[in-house]
Structure formats: C-alpha cells, structure tokens
Write an enzyme that holds these catalytic residues in place. Structure first.
Site, PDB file in Angstrom:
ATOM      1  N   GLU A  80       0.824  -1.204   0.000  1.00 54.09           N
ATOM      2  CA  GLU A  80       0.000   0.000   0.000  1.00 54.09           C
ATOM      3  C   GLU A  80       0.862   1.259   0.000  1.00 54.09           C
ATOM      4  O   GLU A  80       0.559   2.230  -0.700  1.00 54.09           O
ATOM      5  CB  GLU A  80      -0.950  -0.004   1.199  1.00 54.09           C
ATOM      6  CG  GLU A  80      -2.076  -1.001   1.085  1.00 54.09           C
ATOM      7  CD  GLU A  80      -2.963  -0.768  -0.131  1.00 54.09           C
ATOM      8  OE1 GLU A  80      -3.069   0.387  -0.575  1.00 54.09           O
ATOM      9  OE2 GLU A  80      -3.528  -1.742  -0.638  1.00 54.09           O
ATOM     10  N   TYR A  86      -6.398   6.904   3.827  1.00 51.09           N
ATOM     11  CA  TYR A  86      -6.493   5.866   2.799  1.00 51.09           C
ATOM     12  C   TYR A  86      -5.686   4.637   3.185  1.00 51.09           C
ATOM     13  O   TYR A  86      -6.194   3.506   3.158  1.00 51.09           O
ATOM     14  CB  TYR A  86      -6.026   6.376   1.427  1.00 51.09           C
ATOM     15  CG  TYR A  86      -5.768   5.208   0.514  1.00 51.09           C
ATOM     16  CD1 TYR A  86      -6.827   4.544  -0.099  1.00 51.09           C
ATOM     17  CD2 TYR A  86      -4.478   4.689   0.343  1.00 51.09           C
ATOM     18  CE1 TYR A  86      -6.620   3.410  -0.867  1.00 51.09           C
ATOM     19  CE2 TYR A  86      -4.267   3.552  -0.421  1.00 51.09           C
ATOM     20  CZ  TYR A  86      -5.337   2.921  -1.029  1.00 51.09           C
ATOM     21  OH  TYR A  86      -5.135   1.785  -1.768  1.00 51.09           O
ATOM     22  N   ASP A 124      -9.655   5.716  -2.956  1.00 58.42           N
ATOM     23  CA  ASP A 124      -8.531   6.313  -3.661  1.00 58.42           C
ATOM     24  C   ASP A 124      -9.055   6.995  -4.921  1.00 58.42           C
ATOM     25  O   ASP A 124     -10.272   7.081  -5.136  1.00 58.42           O
ATOM     26  CB  ASP A 124      -7.455   5.260  -3.982  1.00 58.42           C
ATOM     27  CG  ASP A 124      -7.879   4.302  -5.093  1.00 58.42           C
ATOM     28  OD1 ASP A 124      -9.087   4.244  -5.429  1.00 58.42           O
ATOM     29  OD2 ASP A 124      -7.002   3.603  -5.636  1.00 58.42           O
TER      30      ASP A 124
END
Length: 300
Positions: free
Chosen positions: A46, A129, A147
């Site tokens: 991520e 996020y 996102d």
C-alpha cells in the site's frame, strides 16, 4: 446541470454485484492479494503503490520482503539501506516513513503491523487511505477505502460526472460509505474490486466503456458521457524540476558505497549549481541525505 441522486436499493446492489463478478474473473493476480500474504506484505504494497504503477512496485516489493520479511528486520537495518532499496520508485521519503513505522511496530506492537485502525493511523506517513486499505486487505476489517480510482468509478457510475473533484470531498466520502455492501467479506472484496475497475477499465483519460461490466448501469454512460467537469489535471512537468535533481542526487548516493563529495553531486545539474545546492539542502532537511566527513551519504 442537476446531477442524478446516488443510487440506492436494487440499482446499487446490481452495480455492486456486476463489479464483484467482473473482479472475480479479471482482477490481477497480485502477490499481496494472496490470502497467505502477511499484513507486513500488504502494508508495504500500500505504501509503495501510492502514485506508482503496480508494474514498478512488484520487483521492489519482492526485494524488500526477501530482505526484510518482518518489521523487526527492517527496523534493525539503517534508514539509508531503506532508501537504497527503494530504487527508483519515486518519493523516497516513503522509504524513510516505512523504516520509521517498522520501528514503531517493534516498540509498540510487538513487531507486528497493528490491527487497530487508530494504531494504523498513528504510524509515520500513514493517512486515512492507507489505514483503511491495510485494515481491509490485511485484517478483513471493512473500512471504506477511497482512492482516486474509487472516486472516479463512483463519480461516473452513480453521480454521472466524468471526473471526481480535485480533492476528496465530504459528499464523496458519504457516497463511498453508502456504496459499501453490508456483508463483511463482500465489503472487503468491493474495496478491491472498485479500485481495480478504476485502474484497469474506468481510467481517467481513456475509459474502456465497451469492456465495462456496468456500462449499462453507469449514469455517465447513459447520459451520453458529458464532458462537463473538464479534463483531469496533468502532472507536473518533470525535466528540470527540483524533484528530478533530488532524484539524481539520491540515485548517485545509492550507487556509491562511500560518501560522495559535493563536486560529484554537482554533476546532477551542472547548468544550475544553485539548484543543486537547494536540492541538496532540502534532502538533508528531509533526512534522506546525511553530511559526513568527505561529503554526503545516505542516512546511516
């Protein structure tokens, strides 16, 4: 122009079902999506994937996991090695934040990626996020993951607009939350599926509407694909920017086992010595470069 109201009920369920079915057939086989991938592997993916294509992330992710299979392994190494192993992914401060967050995991979470959402948010460099994505994809905690891909998919399919707002709005967040399935497992799949649809089909500049599983349900498509929101913003020009010069300086230091003198770093942009000095100063301020006897090196 009045925008359609967000879909609810049966229409929303149909959209989710179609996207999930498409994802089951066409979602990319990425190693961090494997059920056996560790939370640390998901966490690395991520952070590395922020503003970076998956094709560039994959080899670096694999090298990082091979060298540092746990947060403790990374925390025990130097921050300079994290920057060196970051290679050319861009935004190398992310490498420092990963090294710092590994230290926090060792100090506060027994060397593990924390499961608690607030603990994730407290890690260096982690925003809403990333915290939501790690919670959902590593631990099955169905936080709403939003996102740019998810925002674009929802903007087109539900509100009928070609592009999302320049920055995440409260209305977009409410829409994303309302779009989540009630079932826990389905909600986590939806997070991945809606992101994947935006990355592969519902792209910013050349959407592949003929291949879209929900084109018949898409408010933007049904309205004739109106271009009333303007084109997506273009990225900053690269050549001659401070970012380019900073990247060249860091790359020279990555390739050298010994400190480099200032004169060697000046070759990164010989036409503008002041630019090199400015970039070198900001790299030192950011902790990406360290002045030592004999010149400069990656942080030790």
């Amino acid at each position: 122009m009045t925008r359609p109201a967000p879909e609810t009920g049966a229409a929303s369920a149909l959209l989710r079902s179609a996207v999930l079915d498409w994802y089951d057939r066409h979602g990319r086989d990425l190693p961090w999506r494997d059920p056996g991938c560790s939370p640390w592997g998901v966490y690395l993916s991520e952070v590395m994937s922020q503003q970076t294509p998956v094709a560039r992330v994959l080899p670096v992710w694999e090298r990082w996991l091979e060298r540092w299979p746990t947060p403790a392994d990374l925390a025990a190494d130097s921050p300079g090695e994290a920057v060196r192993m970051w290679d050319r992914l861009g935004y190398p401060r992310r490498a420092l934040r990963l090294w710092e967050s590994a230290g926090v995991m060792v100090e506060r979470h027994a060397g593990q990626v924390p499961r608690d959402h607030d603990d994730l948010l407290a890690l260096p460099g982690v925003g809403p996020y990333t915290a939501a994505a790690v919670a959902s994809f590593a631990f099955g905690d169905p936080r709403t993951v939003v996102d740019t891909n998810v925002r674009r998919v929802l903007a087109r399919t539900v509100t009928g607009t070609e592009h999302a707002a320049p920055a995440l709005t409260a209305a977009e967040m409410r829409l994303a939350e309302a779009s989540m399935p009630d079932d826990r497992d389905e909600a986590n799949r939806w997070n991945a599926a809606s992101m994947e649809l935006g990355a592969l089909v519902c792209t910013a500049r050349a959407p592949r509407c003929d291949d879209c599983p929900v084109s018949h349900l898409c408010a933007w498509q049904v309205a004739g694909r109106p271009a009333h929101d303007g084109p997506p913003r273009r990225g900053q020009a690269w050549h001659g920017t401070d970012r380019q010069v900073r990247g060249r300086i860091v790359q020279l230091l990555r390739e050298s086992a010994d400190p480099l003198p200032r004169r060697d770093l000046a070759t990164t942009w010989p036409d503008d010595p002041a630019k090199v000095e400015r970039c070198l100063a900001t790299l030192v301020d950011d902790g990406l470069v360290e002045p030592v006897e004999g010149g400069y090196t990656l942080p030790r």
